[in-house]
Design a protein around this motif. Structure first.
Motif, short mmCIF file in Angstrom:
data_model
loop_
_atom_site.label_atom_id
_atom_site.label_comp_id
_atom_site.label_asym_id
_atom_site.label_seq_id
_atom_site.Cartn_x
_atom_site.Cartn_y
_atom_site.Cartn_z
N UNK A 1 31.39 29.70 32.49
CA UNK A 1 30.73 31.03 32.92
C UNK A 1 30.33 31.27 34.17
N UNK A 2 30.43 32.26 34.85
CA UNK A 2 29.87 32.47 36.14
C UNK A 2 28.73 33.88 36.14
N UNK A 3 27.90 33.58 36.62
CA UNK A 3 26.87 34.62 37.04
C UNK A 3 26.62 34.82 38.23
N UNK A 4 26.69 36.39 38.70
CA UNK A 4 26.50 36.87 40.01
C UNK A 4 25.66 37.95 40.14
N UNK A 5 24.48 37.84 41.01
CA UNK A 5 23.54 38.98 40.81
C UNK A 5 23.46 39.13 42.51
N UNK A 6 23.87 40.63 42.91
CA UNK A 6 23.98 40.73 44.04
C UNK A 6 22.58 41.20 44.79
N UNK A 7 21.36 40.39 44.94
CA UNK A 7 20.05 41.09 45.18
C UNK A 7 19.96 41.33 46.59
N UNK A 8 20.87 40.81 47.74
CA UNK A 8 20.69 41.01 48.94
C UNK A 8 21.48 42.55 49.25
N UNK A 9 22.52 42.46 48.36
CA UNK A 9 23.07 43.73 48.63
C UNK A 9 22.45 44.98 48.26
N UNK A 10 21.87 44.95 46.94
CA UNK A 10 21.06 45.88 46.33
C UNK A 10 20.05 46.21 47.35
N UNK A 11 19.36 45.32 47.80
CA UNK A 11 18.06 45.67 48.95
C UNK A 11 18.93 46.53 49.94
N UNK A 12 19.93 46.24 50.68
CA UNK A 12 20.41 46.78 51.75
C UNK A 12 20.99 48.08 51.28
N UNK A 13 21.52 48.48 50.23
CA UNK A 13 21.82 49.67 49.58
C UNK A 13 20.70 50.50 49.40
N UNK A 14 19.66 50.03 48.91
CA UNK A 14 18.36 50.73 48.70
C UNK A 14 17.91 51.25 49.89
N UNK A 15 17.61 50.43 50.99
CA UNK A 15 17.13 50.87 52.11
C UNK A 15 18.04 52.00 52.79
N UNK A 16 19.17 51.84 52.74
CA UNK A 16 20.17 53.01 53.34
C UNK A 16 20.25 54.18 52.72
N UNK A 17 20.04 54.02 51.39
CA UNK A 17 19.75 55.33 50.67
C UNK A 17 18.42 55.91 50.74
N UNK A 18 17.59 55.20 50.84
CA UNK A 18 16.15 55.49 51.18
C UNK A 18 16.00 56.42 52.40
N UNK A 19 16.97 55.88 53.42
CA UNK A 19 16.74 56.38 54.64
C UNK A 19 17.46 57.84 54.86
N UNK A 20 18.54 57.82 53.99
CA UNK A 20 19.40 59.01 54.05
C UNK A 20 18.57 60.19 53.18
N UNK A 21 18.04 59.90 52.13
CA UNK A 21 17.24 60.78 51.40
C UNK A 21 16.01 61.09 52.13
N UNK A 22 15.38 60.25 52.94
CA UNK A 22 14.33 60.66 53.71
C UNK A 22 14.63 61.74 54.97
N UNK A 23 15.68 61.30 55.70
CA UNK A 23 16.16 62.27 56.32
C UNK A 23 16.73 63.73 56.17
N UNK A 24 17.46 63.69 54.80
CA UNK A 24 17.82 64.89 54.25
C UNK A 24 16.49 65.50 53.97
N UNK A 25 15.35 65.15 53.33
CA UNK A 25 14.26 65.80 52.92
C UNK A 25 13.50 66.08 54.25
N UNK A 26 13.58 65.35 55.31
CA UNK A 26 12.79 65.62 56.53
C UNK A 26 13.25 66.98 57.46
N UNK A 27 14.72 67.16 57.17
CA UNK A 27 15.30 68.32 57.99
C UNK A 27 15.44 69.46 57.04
N UNK A 28 15.28 69.38 55.84
CA UNK A 28 15.68 70.65 54.90
C UNK A 28 14.63 71.53 54.99
#
Length: 72
Positions: free
Chosen positions: A45-72
């Motif tokens: 069996x192999x178990x893989x959990x991309x915790x750091x990848x998930x954090x980076x994607x979350x930060x990038x999406x949060x910044x994108x949505x913040x910028x979209x909301x800021x300039x809307x």
């Protein structure tokens, strides 16, 4: 044209661009194999959990949505 169809079209175009960049950039960016991702290998069996990848994607999406909301 109302707001929702424009937003869905924009979201679709963004997703297509991100998908293409991910496909092409996957050779150069090892997203999903970062330090901090958990990988446990056993005999059958192999178990893989991309915790750091998930954090980076979350930060990038949060910044994108913040910028979209800021300039809307």
């Amino acid at each position: 044209m109302s707001m929702i169809p424009k937003m869905l079209i924009t979201l679709g175009v963004i997703l297509i661009i991100v998908g293409l960049l991910w496909q092409v950039g996957g050779k150069y960016l090892s997203l999903g194999k970062l330090p901090g991702d958990i990988l446990i290998k056993r005999e059958n069996a192999t178990f893989y959990f991309p915790i750091m990848t998930s954090i980076i994607i979350s930060v990038i999406l949060s910044l994108i949505f913040f910028l979209i909301g800021r300039f809307r």
